[in-house]
Design an enzyme around this catalytic site. Structure first.
Site, PDB file in Angstrom:
ATOM      1  CG  ASP A 126     113.567 -18.763 110.277  1.00 19.10           C
ATOM      2  OD1 ASP A 126     114.124 -18.937 109.194  1.00 19.10           O
ATOM      3  OD2 ASP A 126     113.899 -19.347 111.326  1.00 19.10           O
ATOM      4  CG  ASP A 180     113.594 -23.725 112.311  1.00 22.65           C
ATOM      5  OD1 ASP A 180     113.314 -24.202 111.193  1.00 22.65           O
ATOM      6  OD2 ASP A 180     114.657 -23.140 112.545  1.00 22.65           O
ATOM      7  CD  GLU A 181     112.400 -22.182 107.251  1.00 21.45           C
ATOM      8  OE1 GLU A 181     112.142 -21.827 106.097  1.00 21.45           O
ATOM      9  OE2 GLU A 181     113.525 -22.068 107.765  1.00 21.45           O
TER      10      GLU A 181
END
Length: 416
Positions: A13, A128-129
């Site tokens: 993350d 974003d992860e």
DNA sequence: TCTGGGGTCCTAGGACCC
DNA sequence: TCTGGGGTCCTAGGACCC
């Protein structure tokens, strides 16, 4: 019968992703409370002396929400999802930056490519992860994935200058929880034996899939932590949360999760929606609404074409001034990516909604997707020319006033 | 001065078919 | 008065996630 061998799954993350990407551009903001959100206005302005001038949170007016904030802003109580106006009361001096999705997507591609170079089995979970299957990396099972996890972090930092937090456990559920435990810039490993000590004390809502409603309902039964959930009678959970969700709650509380890391999946729907700057009325603001409606359909058609999909179910979404939402959808006789066909189908949906209340949001959605190539390849016909026409021909819409909807159903009386 | 935009998955009732 | 049962599609709403 031997159980499946232990897996090693990482959840990675990015730390305060949007804010961190913006800080690469505006290093002078490092250490300050910065929030991202509120649309695309309030761009930084370059002054004559070469210094940038940023908007302050207090100067914002509008309906935007916070997308991300730096850890300094979070310390002031500002969190993503919060209205910008509300955040301005908590941190009036914080810097407000506009969202720049092109830039975030660029860094998203960079960090994901860096990860894939280290470990190829990667599941996308948004900008974003990601999840990464480390099981088959040499030596990973020996040290619990610590070296591999550090290698991921190093690769991401080398490629982007950004930090991330990584959780490594035997499954996705636990890794997702774990990556949060030592944010930012964390690397957290955990095995099944650690669950009672490390997971059970956590709030139940830390489990991905237990949201506000379930948290509230669990609290009503005196269940607040994962441990309390694990101790609950499975039959009680089944009775109160349904067969599927109830059974999952028990599994999740014990940290059991067999879901694989999925490296590719087809999209199920594509949509466009917009919240108006002020609430609009179907009759009084007919013209502007009709224009927005058409624009959304045109954008959606463009998205479909760009991504190579056609849709057989067109739907709309309305949100009223009381924040209640309704949806309507309509299945077509054939797939389409034609803006006029989409507009007509969406207009048909709109006629089924009572438009007394004022509207704050309008959206158009394309579902039941099929790849254009799969639709036209059997006939050997050129995709771009034929597919947009499929549904229109079958519906016989060519002679209909396609742009007439409930928004402009008023009789047009010529003036003077 | 509350509350974005883009998604996925699940449930549930009715239509329709065999 | 009782009135199969299973499967699939369509539609609407809602919970949840990033």
């Amino acid at each position: 019968m031997p159980s499946s061998p232990t897996r090693l799954i990482a959840h990675l993350d990015m730390d305060a992703f949007y804010a961190s990407v913006d800080l690469l551009r505006y290093p002078e903001l490092r250490g300050r409370a910065v929030v991202i959100g509120g649309g695309r206005r309030h761009q930084p302005v370059m002054r004559a002396d070469g210094r940038r001038e940023f908007s302050a949170l207090r100067d914002y007016t509008g309906r935007g929400v916070i997308t991300t904030s730096t850890y300094e802003a979070r310390a002031l109580g500002v969190h993503s999802g919060m209205g910008v106006m509300k955040a301005a009361q908590l941190a009036p001096d914080a810097v407000l930056l506009p969202v720049d999705f092109d830039e975030y997507r660029k860094y998203s591609r960079l960090f994901k490519a860096a990860v894939r170079a280290v470990a190829p089995i990667v599941e996308d979970r948004g900008i974003d992860e990601i999840y990464v299957d480390l099981t088959d990396l040499p030596g990973a099972l020996e040290d619990g994935g610590r070296a591999a996890g550090q290698a991921l972090k190093d690769a991401v930092h080398a490629a982007t200058g950004l930090t991330c937090s990584v959780g490594i456990t035997p499954n996705k559920l636990l890794s997702k929880i774990c990556s949060e435990l030592d944010k930012p810039n964390g690397l957290t490993l955990l095995s099944f034996e650690d669950i009672p000590a490390r997971i059970w004390p956590l709030a139940a809502k830390k489990i991905n899939g237990i949201g506000p409603k379930a948290t509230e309902k669990l609290a009503g039964f005196g269940i607040h932590t994962v441990g309390e959930l694990a101790a609950a009678d499975p039959a009680f959970l089944l009775a109160n949360f349904g067969k599927s969700y109830g059974a999952w709650l028990t599994e999740a509380a014990h940290g059991r999760d067999e879901r694989p890391v999925v490296t590719y999946s087809e999209p199920k729907s594509i949509s466009r929606e917009t919240t108006f700057e002020r609430d609009l009325h179907a009759v009084r603001d007919r013209a502007v609404l009709s224009g927005i409606f058409t624009e959304l359909c045109v954008q959606l058609a463009g998205d479909l074409a760009r991504k190579g999909y056609a849709s057989r179910t067109i739907g709309i979404k309305l949100r009223f001034d009381d924040f209640k939402s309704v949806t309507r959808d309509l299945s077509l006789p054939a797939h389409t990516l034609d803006a006029r066909t989409i507009r007509h189908a969406a207009g048909t949906c709109l006629k089924r909604i009572d438009l007394t209340r004022r509207l704050r949001l309008l959206g158009v959605r394309a579902g039941a997707l099929a790849k254009i190539a799969d639709l036209v390849a059997p006939q050997g016909v050129h995709a771009e020319t034929v597919t947009p026409l499929l549904a229109r021909e079958k519906l016989g819409h060519d002679t209909l006033p396609l742009f007439r909807t409930a928004f402009d159903a008023e009789p047009r009386v010529p003036h003077t």
